[in-house]
Design an enzyme around this catalytic site. Structure first.
Site, PDB file in Angstrom:
ATOM      1  N   HIS A  21       6.333   0.143   3.388  1.00  0.00           N
ATOM      2  CA  HIS A  21       5.767   0.482   4.134  1.00  0.00           C
ATOM      3  C   HIS A  21       6.513   0.996   5.049  1.00  0.00           C
ATOM      4  O   HIS A  21       5.680   1.730   6.142  1.00  0.00           O
ATOM      5  CB  HIS A  21       5.014  -0.553   4.952  1.00  0.00           C
TER       6      HIS A  21
ATOM      7  N   GLU B 202      -5.664   7.201  -4.084  1.00  0.00           N
ATOM      8  CA  GLU B 202      -4.322   8.177  -3.357  1.00  0.00           C
ATOM      9  C   GLU B 202      -4.426   9.154  -4.696  1.00  0.00           C
ATOM     10  O   GLU B 202      -4.781  10.296  -4.703  1.00  0.00           O
ATOM     11  CB  GLU B 202      -3.515   7.144  -2.833  1.00  0.00           C
TER      12      GLU B 202
END
Ligand SMILES: Cc1ncc(C[n+]2csc(CCOP(=O)(O)OP(=O)(O)O)c2C)c(N)n1
Lengths: 330, 328
Positions: free
Chosen positions: B129, B60
């Protein structure tokens, strides 16, 4: 202070208890088959990443550890490592069901199994995020001059993360007793590892940091056991890190919602033919250390154990609402 | 007008803008061969080829930074973060490079980039998450931040975001990709920074953005049955924020409830509450109420998970509170 001699004896490479390892691999497989079933019935929600096919990696590696002194870290595909660390499968199944009786009080689910007492440090949902933590725990071992090692498992997808590269450098400059185990099951979600890596042998990635590396066949639990043994020995005796790439395969999709269309049936069949459980079982049969009858009995016992875990999970009550506000701070 | 999904609206916006300008590229994990983890980029690889629809490794920080560098040199990348949870690893690049480059280069380097993907709570995924990060992104000057809640808004805003010469953080939501809505066949744009009054009423203003719009709408229906009529203001953009629209509705109804699925402390909702109390104080008949996520990480257990989030019931109660109505 233990003498050098006893220290050496303690850390000498263990001879594998093959029957025990067979039982452990079978327990992981049956546990996950049951979990998949419960998921189908919507008793378990969210992501469920199954480890089926990869059992030899966790079992062969963790067999070396004394979890009073040694530690294990892994990512979100954590059921196998948790079971190999000897966690009670009742607590694991209850966690999947989201019950307070689960190993993380129902707050973690599949990706966040933890057991402080068993030195099972998780269970982490962010790719690569646990790798520095493993080195930190190794630092504590070194700081206290303990005779311990940390095993850190992660996938082929995690090996490109900055956290991996930063940690390898730190582990080397500080000589930390940690074994980095890249469990290469060939895919990171739908991505074939060959498409996203500059090299096809991950074990050489240690070289940039002066860390020894080796590729290992992860379908053969005996080979895993032997090679991880070397690395554990090195960590304990010399206090230095190792990188292993253990080649394996996941039979299921990335998670329950992935039909795995990015690979061929033939490829899957090829690996199922080298199933780690079957390989070890055949070996033991051939060596006459196991009979088919014994194996069936072992399997039956394990299935009963798993069933009891599922019953425990079913019967455990839902957590109370107050639990929502607990565990934010100590 | 066609009825299409939120997912399809985003796909159309990407497709149209990639046709319009060859400098627009899409990159991220699984965007190409897998057609996107949430299938937003379905078919784009076939249409535009692998030089413009690019699969990245799980890096990322790396691929976000690479895209920012490409934008510095004139490309117009759209970065897909598989979910905003993983964008946390890319925050250094977004905050220290994308957001500040124009300012610290004295106006020389603008960053025409879009960062997009699903944000906010999902189901049964636990703390790492399942989190709503709008407040964090909205905190940084130098970024635009939008969070459309309907297919119509999603398409029009994504097209504007791609054409914008600034970095735009574009927040979708994991659970709304399949929601349907009217979208015209002909091209249109929605200006970034304009809120939308989704429903009119005189009794109370409910101000929200992103996915909670749906439960706000349901709550308004419940309130309607009790004879309470709400103005529903969907902010759509958090930066720039349409203060004028916020003040206008509050000055009309004299009562406000802000619904935000982020946490309450130092959040978007508390900021809006401050704006109202500061600039419309004399118009208020009751203190502003917030309905936010509980101030805890998200638990896995579903019952607790639901209890942690804003709900129709919580919104109805908050409205009754600002109206000084007590249920028997
Ligand atoms: C930082 C981050 N980015 C993306 C994801 C989404 N994601 C979850 S698993 C996964 C693939 C990881 O593959 P690998 O590391 O090889 O592990 P495996 O699933 O094969 O065990 C991705 C991209 C994530 N969890 N964290």
């Amino acid at each position: 202070m233990t003498s050098d001699k006893t220290k050496k004896q303690e850390t000498a490479k263990k001879t594998p208890d093959l029957k025990h390892m067979l039982g452990q691999m079978l327990l992981i497989r049956r546990f996950e088959e049951r979990a998949a079933q419960a998921y189908g019935l919507r008793k378990i929600g969210g992501f469920l990443h199954l480890y089926i096919g990869q059992e030899a990696v966790a079992v062969g590696s963790i067999a070396h550890l004394d979890l009073k002194r040694d530690y294990v870290y892994t990512a979100y595909r954590d059921h196998g490592h948790a079971i190999a660390c000897g966690m009670d499968i009742k607590g694991l199944m209850a966690e999947l069901y989201g019950k307070e009786s689960g190993c993380s009080r129902g707050k973690g689910g599949s990706m966040h199994f933890f057991d402080k007492e068993k030195h099972f440090m998780g269970g982490n949902g962010i790719v690569g995020a646990h790798i520095p933590l493993a080195a930190g725990t190794a630092m504590k071992i070194k700081f206290n001059k303990e005779n311990g090692v940390v095993l850190c498992f992660f996938g082929d997808g995690a090996i490109h993360q900055g956290s991996f590269h930063e940690t390898l450098n730190l582990a080397k400059i500080w000589n930390l007793p940690v074994v980095f185990i890249c469990e290469n099951n060939q895919y990171g979600m739908g991505t074939d590892f060959r498409r996203v890596s500059s090299v096809d042998d991950f074990s050489i990635m240690g070289q940039s940091y002066g860390i020894p590396g080796k590729q290992v066949n992860g379908m053969d639990v005996q080979e895993v056991h032997r090679e991880v043994g070397e690395a554990v020995y090195r960590a304990k005796e010399e206090g230095t890190p190792t990188l292993l790439e253990i080649k394996t395969y996941r039979y299921k999709g990335h998670s329950m919602s992935d039909p795995a269309k990015y690979r061929t049936k033939e490829e899957l069949e090829e690996y199922k033919n080298q199933d780690p459980i079957l390989i070890l079982k055949d070996h033991l049969l051939k060596e006459k250390k196991l009979t088919e009858d014994e194996f069936q009995k072992m399997d039956k016992k394990i299935k009963d154990q798993v069933k009891a875990a599922a019953d425990f999970a079913e019967k455990s009550p839902e957590p109370s609402l107050e639990l929502l506000y607990e565990d934010v701070l100590v | 007008m066609a009825v299409i999904t939120y997912r399809e609206a985003l796909r159309q916006a990407l497709e149209e803008e990639m046709h319009r300008d060859k400098n627009v590229i899409l990159l991220g994990e699984e965007v190409a061969q897998y057609n996107g983890a949430y299938k937003v980029s379905k078919g784009l690889l076939d249409e535009f080829g692998e030089e413009r629809v690019i699969d990245t490794p799980i890096t990322e920080e790396g691929f976000t930074g690479v895209a920012i560098g490409a934008a510095m040199a004139g490309m117009r990348p759209v970065v897909e973060w598989m979910t905003f949870n993983f964008s946390i690893q890319a925050m250094d690049q977004v905050f220290n490079n994308a957001a500040k480059m124009l300012y610290m280069s004295g106006g020389q380097f603008n960053i025409p980039i879009v960062f997009r993907g699903p944000n906010g709570p999902a189901e049964y995924l636990a703390s790492q998450h399942s989190q709503a990060l709008a407040s964090i992104y909205a905190h940084f000057p130098g970024l635009k931040v939008v969070a459309p809640a309907t297919p119509y808004d999603a398409k029009g805003l994504l097209k504007s975001a791609i054409r914008d010469d600034n970095p735009v953080v574009f927040m979708e939501a994991e659970l709304i990709y399949a929601w349907e809505g009217d979208v015209p066949e002909e091209e249109y744009l929605i200006e970034i920074g304009k809120a939308d009054l989704k429903k009119e009423g005189d009794d109370v203003s409910i101000i929200t953005f992103g996915k909670p719009l749906q439960i706000v709408t349901e709550a308004a229906d419940v309130l309607e049955k009790k004879g309470i009529h709400a103005d529903i203001l969907d902010l759509r953009s958090l930066r720039p924020l349409d203060e004028e629209a916020i003040l206008k509705t509050v000055k009309k109804t004299n009562r406000a409830v802000i619904v935000d699925e982020s946490w309450p402390v130092a959040g978007m909702a508390s900021h809006i509450g401050w704006i109202i109390s500061h600039k419309a104080f004399d118009f208020l008949d009751a203190p502003v109420e917030l309905v936010t996520s509980e101030d805890v990480p998200m638990p896995y257990n579903h019952t607790l998970e639901l209890a942690a989030q804003p709900s129709v019931d919580k919104i109805v109660q908050a409205v009754q509170k600002v109206m000084y109505i007590r249920e028997a």
